[in-house]
Scaffold this motif. Structure first.
Motif, PDB file in Angstrom:
ATOM      1  N   VAL A 109       0.855  -1.181   0.000  1.00 22.97           N
ATOM      2  CA  VAL A 109       0.000   0.000   0.000  1.00 22.97           C
ATOM      3  C   VAL A 109       0.894   1.235   0.000  1.00 22.97           C
ATOM      4  O   VAL A 109       1.992   1.210   0.575  1.00 22.97           O
ATOM      5  CB  VAL A 109      -0.923  -0.002   1.250  1.00 22.97           C
ATOM      6  CG1 VAL A 109      -0.113   0.011   2.545  1.00 22.97           C
ATOM      7  CG2 VAL A 109      -1.909   1.146   1.219  1.00 22.97           C
ATOM      8  N   PRO A 110       0.494   2.316  -0.669  1.00 24.69           N
ATOM      9  CA  PRO A 110       1.262   3.564  -0.557  1.00 24.69           C
ATOM     10  C   PRO A 110       1.457   3.928   0.916  1.00 24.69           C
ATOM     11  O   PRO A 110       0.497   3.912   1.693  1.00 24.69           O
ATOM     12  CB  PRO A 110       0.388   4.581  -1.291  1.00 24.69           C
ATOM     13  CG  PRO A 110      -0.378   3.768  -2.289  1.00 24.69           C
ATOM     14  CD  PRO A 110      -0.649   2.459  -1.605  1.00 24.69           C
ATOM     15  N   TRP A 111       2.691   4.244   1.294  1.00 25.11           N
ATOM     16  CA  TRP A 111       3.034   4.405   2.713  1.00 25.11           C
ATOM     17  C   TRP A 111       3.947   5.609   2.874  1.00 25.11           C
ATOM     18  O   TRP A 111       4.995   5.701   2.233  1.00 25.11           O
ATOM     19  CB  TRP A 111       3.750   3.140   3.184  1.00 25.11           C
ATOM     20  CG  TRP A 111       4.073   3.050   4.648  1.00 25.11           C
ATOM     21  CD1 TRP A 111       4.989   3.793   5.339  1.00 25.11           C
ATOM     22  CD2 TRP A 111       3.488   2.147   5.599  1.00 25.11           C
ATOM     23  NE1 TRP A 111       5.019   3.405   6.648  1.00 25.11           N
ATOM     24  CE2 TRP A 111       4.109   2.396   6.840  1.00 25.11           C
ATOM     25  CE3 TRP A 111       2.516   1.152   5.515  1.00 25.11           C
ATOM     26  CZ2 TRP A 111       3.802   1.687   8.002  1.00 25.11           C
ATOM     27  CZ3 TRP A 111       2.198   0.444   6.668  1.00 25.11           C
ATOM     28  CH2 TRP A 111       2.823   0.702   7.892  1.00 25.11           C
ATOM     29  N   SER A 112       3.547   6.534   3.725  1.00 23.88           N
ATOM     30  CA  SER A 112       4.383   7.676   4.072  1.00 23.88           C
ATOM     31  C   SER A 112       5.033   7.412   5.421  1.00 23.88           C
ATOM     32  O   SER A 112       4.344   7.234   6.428  1.00 23.88           O
ATOM     33  CB  SER A 112       3.541   8.958   4.152  1.00 23.88           C
ATOM     34  OG  SER A 112       4.277  10.012   4.746  1.00 23.88           O
ATOM     35  N   GLY A 113       6.366   7.392   5.442  1.00 25.51           N
ATOM     36  CA  GLY A 113       7.102   7.137   6.674  1.00 25.51           C
ATOM     37  C   GLY A 113       8.567   6.940   6.368  1.00 25.51           C
ATOM     38  O   GLY A 113       8.978   6.950   5.203  1.00 25.51           O
ATOM     39  N   LYS A 114       9.347   6.718   7.411  1.00 24.15           N
ATOM     40  CA  LYS A 114      10.787   6.622   7.202  1.00 24.15           C
ATOM     41  C   LYS A 114      11.258   5.196   6.933  1.00 24.15           C
ATOM     42  O   LYS A 114      12.434   4.988   6.628  1.00 24.15           O
ATOM     43  CB  LYS A 114      11.538   7.195   8.398  1.00 24.15           C
ATOM     44  CG  LYS A 114      11.512   6.341   9.658  1.00 24.15           C
ATOM     45  CD  LYS A 114      12.370   6.964  10.748  1.00 24.15           C
ATOM     46  CE  LYS A 114      12.461   6.045  11.965  1.00 24.15           C
ATOM     47  NZ  LYS A 114      13.302   6.629  13.036  1.00 24.15           N
ATOM     48  N   VAL A 115      10.362   4.204   7.007  1.00 23.58           N
ATOM     49  CA  VAL A 115      10.772   2.827   6.819  1.00 23.58           C
ATOM     50  C   VAL A 115      11.305   2.610   5.402  1.00 23.58           C
ATOM     51  O   VAL A 115      10.763   3.134   4.414  1.00 23.58           O
ATOM     52  CB  VAL A 115       9.600   1.867   7.119  1.00 23.58           C
ATOM     53  CG1 VAL A 115       8.434   2.076   6.170  1.00 23.58           C
ATOM     54  CG2 VAL A 115      10.065   0.415   7.067  1.00 23.58           C
ATOM     55  N   LYS A 116      12.374   1.856   5.296  1.00 25.33           N
ATOM     56  CA  LYS A 116      12.954   1.555   3.996  1.00 25.33           C
ATOM     57  C   LYS A 116      11.964   0.763   3.162  1.00 25.33           C
ATOM     58  O   LYS A 116      11.379  -0.213   3.624  1.00 25.33           O
ATOM     59  CB  LYS A 116      14.245   0.757   4.176  1.00 25.33           C
ATOM     60  CG  LYS A 116      14.994   0.491   2.885  1.00 25.33           C
ATOM     61  CD  LYS A 116      16.300  -0.249   3.136  1.00 25.33           C
ATOM     62  CE  LYS A 116      17.059  -0.510   1.847  1.00 25.33           C
ATOM     63  NZ  LYS A 116      18.332  -1.245   2.093  1.00 25.33           N
ATOM     64  N   GLY A 117      11.762   1.201   1.933  1.00 22.43           N
ATOM     65  CA  GLY A 117      10.837   0.531   1.034  1.00 22.43           C
ATOM     66  C   GLY A 117       9.496   1.215   0.924  1.00 22.43           C
ATOM     67  O   GLY A 117       8.675   0.846   0.072  1.00 22.43           O
ATOM     68  N   ALA A 118       9.246   2.224   1.768  1.00 23.66           N
ATOM     69  CA  ALA A 118       7.977   2.952   1.681  1.00 23.66           C
ATOM     70  C   ALA A 118       7.895   3.697   0.363  1.00 23.66           C
ATOM     71  O   ALA A 118       8.888   4.236  -0.136  1.00 23.66           O
ATOM     72  CB  ALA A 118       7.852   3.928   2.849  1.00 23.66           C
ATOM     73  N   SER A 119       6.709   3.737  -0.204  1.00 22.11           N
ATOM     74  CA  SER A 119       6.527   4.414  -1.490  1.00 22.11           C
ATOM     75  C   SER A 119       6.796   5.907  -1.376  1.00 22.11           C
ATOM     76  O   SER A 119       7.256   6.544  -2.330  1.00 22.11           O
ATOM     77  CB  SER A 119       5.100   4.191  -2.004  1.00 22.11           C
ATOM     78  OG  SER A 119       4.152   4.736  -1.092  1.00 22.11           O
ATOM     79  N   HIS A 120       6.480   6.480  -0.217  1.00 22.95           N
ATOM     80  CA  HIS A 120       6.693   7.906   0.030  1.00 22.95           C
ATOM     81  C   HIS A 120       7.578   8.031   1.271  1.00 22.95           C
ATOM     82  O   HIS A 120       7.135   8.464   2.330  1.00 22.95           O
ATOM     83  CB  HIS A 120       5.360   8.624   0.213  1.00 22.95           C
ATOM     84  CG  HIS A 120       4.501   8.619  -1.014  1.00 22.95           C
ATOM     85  ND1 HIS A 120       3.879   7.479  -1.483  1.00 22.95           N
ATOM     86  CD2 HIS A 120       4.183   9.612  -1.880  1.00 22.95           C
ATOM     87  CE1 HIS A 120       3.206   7.774  -2.587  1.00 22.95           C
ATOM     88  NE2 HIS A 120       3.368   9.059  -2.841  1.00 22.95           N
ATOM     89  N   GLN A 121       8.819   7.596   1.098  1.00 23.77           N
ATOM     90  CA  GLN A 121       9.730   7.506   2.236  1.00 23.77           C
ATOM     91  C   GLN A 121      10.142   8.891   2.719  1.00 23.77           C
ATOM     92  O   GLN A 121      10.472   9.773   1.919  1.00 23.77           O
ATOM     93  CB  GLN A 121      10.976   6.707   1.872  1.00 23.77           C
ATOM     94  CG  GLN A 121      11.881   6.442   3.080  1.00 23.77           C
ATOM     95  CD  GLN A 121      13.079   5.582   2.710  1.00 23.77           C
ATOM     96  OE1 GLN A 121      13.311   5.273   1.546  1.00 23.77           O
ATOM     97  NE2 GLN A 121      13.860   5.200   3.704  1.00 23.77           N
ATOM     98  N   ARG A 122      10.111   9.058   4.049  1.00 22.93           N
ATOM     99  CA  ARG A 122      10.609  10.292   4.639  1.00 22.93           C
ATOM    100  C   ARG A 122      12.125  10.248   4.594  1.00 22.93           C
ATOM    101  O   ARG A 122      12.753   9.427   5.247  1.00 22.93           O
ATOM    102  CB  ARG A 122      10.130  10.430   6.094  1.00 22.93           C
ATOM    103  CG  ARG A 122      10.292  11.842   6.644  1.00 22.93           C
ATOM    104  CD  ARG A 122       9.992  11.886   8.123  1.00 22.93           C
ATOM    105  NE  ARG A 122      11.159  11.435   8.898  1.00 22.93           N
ATOM    106  CZ  ARG A 122      11.158  11.285  10.219  1.00 22.93           C
ATOM    107  NH1 ARG A 122      10.057  11.480  10.898  1.00 22.93           N
ATOM    108  NH2 ARG A 122      12.250  10.901  10.858  1.00 22.93           N
ATOM    109  N   ARG A 123      12.715  11.148   3.825  1.00 18.16           N
ATOM    110  CA  ARG A 123      14.162  11.110   3.609  1.00 18.16           C
ATOM    111  C   ARG A 123      14.924  11.821   4.714  1.00 18.16           C
ATOM    112  O   ARG A 123      16.069  11.467   5.002  1.00 18.16           O
ATOM    113  CB  ARG A 123      14.500  11.762   2.265  1.00 18.16           C
ATOM    114  CG  ARG A 123      13.786  11.102   1.083  1.00 18.16           C
ATOM    115  CD  ARG A 123      14.325   9.719   0.805  1.00 18.16           C
ATOM    116  NE  ARG A 123      13.612   9.076  -0.315  1.00 18.16           N
ATOM    117  CZ  ARG A 123      13.870   7.857  -0.758  1.00 18.16           C
ATOM    118  NH1 ARG A 123      14.807   7.129  -0.166  1.00 18.16           N
ATOM    119  NH2 ARG A 123      13.195   7.349  -1.758  1.00 18.16           N
TER     120      ARG A 123
END
Length: 316
Positions: A109-123
């Motif tokens: 699922v599209p995911w916003s967060g810092k976890v590696k592999g998230a579609s919308h990764q917090r950099r």
């Protein structure tokens, strides 16, 4: 990055209390970006009542945060999140637990967060470059959302009408609330001179109040201030009502002080060397801090002078 389309959003925020309060602005921004979406908040038992009242949230998913070896409970939680079938997850907790959930519980699922592999990764993960409220703003911006409230949470919706409690205690408008406690695990956060400060405030014509928790009765009872308990102990919503109506709040680095700051109440946080106050998100246009190396060395005279200056400035 382009904002994902979504009709059902799951926001994850397990705690703690101060972080729940600070996340309010980011949650508000998610709602403004998705005005017609269903928004569910995944949170832990101590905070479900707070997020359950949040006007930007539709539903609550209670997460008891089972141990990793409780495969039965994790399987049940996996079934729950898969049945919810959110089409966008906003992970505002960004913990090892939520990273585990991302890998093992959720369908892709599209995911916003810092976890590696998230579609919308917090950099922006360097804690020296991003801390406090900006971490929420940056995360949402990197997910393509328009951000207007993440830096300025406002939990005024938490404040219940406490007029009857104040009237029964003989407290009139213009009182000052004191927050002398904090977690027993962090005694270094406690400023020891509230009794002297209360006497000085009384001499200047101000009433002072405290609203103790169950383990703070002795602490607050030792102060020359009116304890507000409402016949028992004030819950978070009644406490918010007391703090919202106060002319000024003075407190340690503790949850109720953060609550006061984000109720847009005027006030002052007293910080020692345990943590840079700027990192906590407690500083607002109305709520400031005094930070010193040694809290015990910060005198009641110094705090009183600062409070008087702030009140005179507000009155002028």
């Amino acid at each position: 990055m382009q904002r994902p389309d979504a009709s059902h959003i799951l926001i994850i925020k397990h705690g703690a209390f101060g972080d729940i309060i600070q996340a309010e602005g980011a949650i508000h921004d998610v709602r403004l970006n998705y005005p017609d979406a269903r928004i569910t908040a995944m949170t832990s038992p101590p905070y479900h009542n707070i997020l359950g009242r949040c006007p930007w949230i539709d539903d609550i998913l209670l997460d008891t945060r089972p141990a990793h070896w409780r495969l039965d409970l994790l399987w049940k939680l996996r079934q729950q999140v898969r049945a919810l079938a959110p089409d966008f997850v906003v992970d505002l907790q960004n913990s090892e637990r939520t990273a585990f959930y991302f890998r093992h519980l959720f369908a892709p699922v599209p995911w916003s967060g810092k976890v590696k592999g998230a579609s919308h990764q917090r950099r922006s993960t360097d804690p020296d470059k991003i801390h406090g409220l900006p971490r929420f703003r940056t995360q949402l911006e990197e997910a393509g959302l328009t951000v207007t409230h993440a830096d300025t949470p406002d939990v005024s919706w938490m404040a219940e009408d406490v007029s009857h409690i104040l009237e029964e205690a003989g407290i009139k408008p213009g009182y000052i609330a004191l927050i002398p406690g904090c977690s027993a695990k962090h005694p270094q956060k406690r400023w020891p001179h509230y009794a002297q400060l209360a006497e000085k405030l009384h001499g200047a014509g101000y009433q002072t109040v405290t609203a103790p928790g169950p383990d703070e009765l002795a602490l607050c009872g030792a102060l020359p201030s009116t304890m507000l308990t409402g016949g028992s102990f004030l819950d978070w919503f009644k406490l918010a009502g007391v703090l919202k109506k106060a002319a000024y709040v003075i407190g340690n680095d503790t949850g109720p002080s953060h609550l006061a700051a984000h109720l847009q109440t005027r006030g002052l946080g007293l910080f020692g060397a345990h943590l840079d106050a700027a990192r906590t998100g407690i500083i607002t246009q109305r709520f400031d801090v005094m930070q010193v190396d040694d809290l015990a060395a910060l005198s009641a005279d110094e705090v009183f002078a600062r409070v008087m200056r702030d009140l005179e400035k507000a009155a002028g």
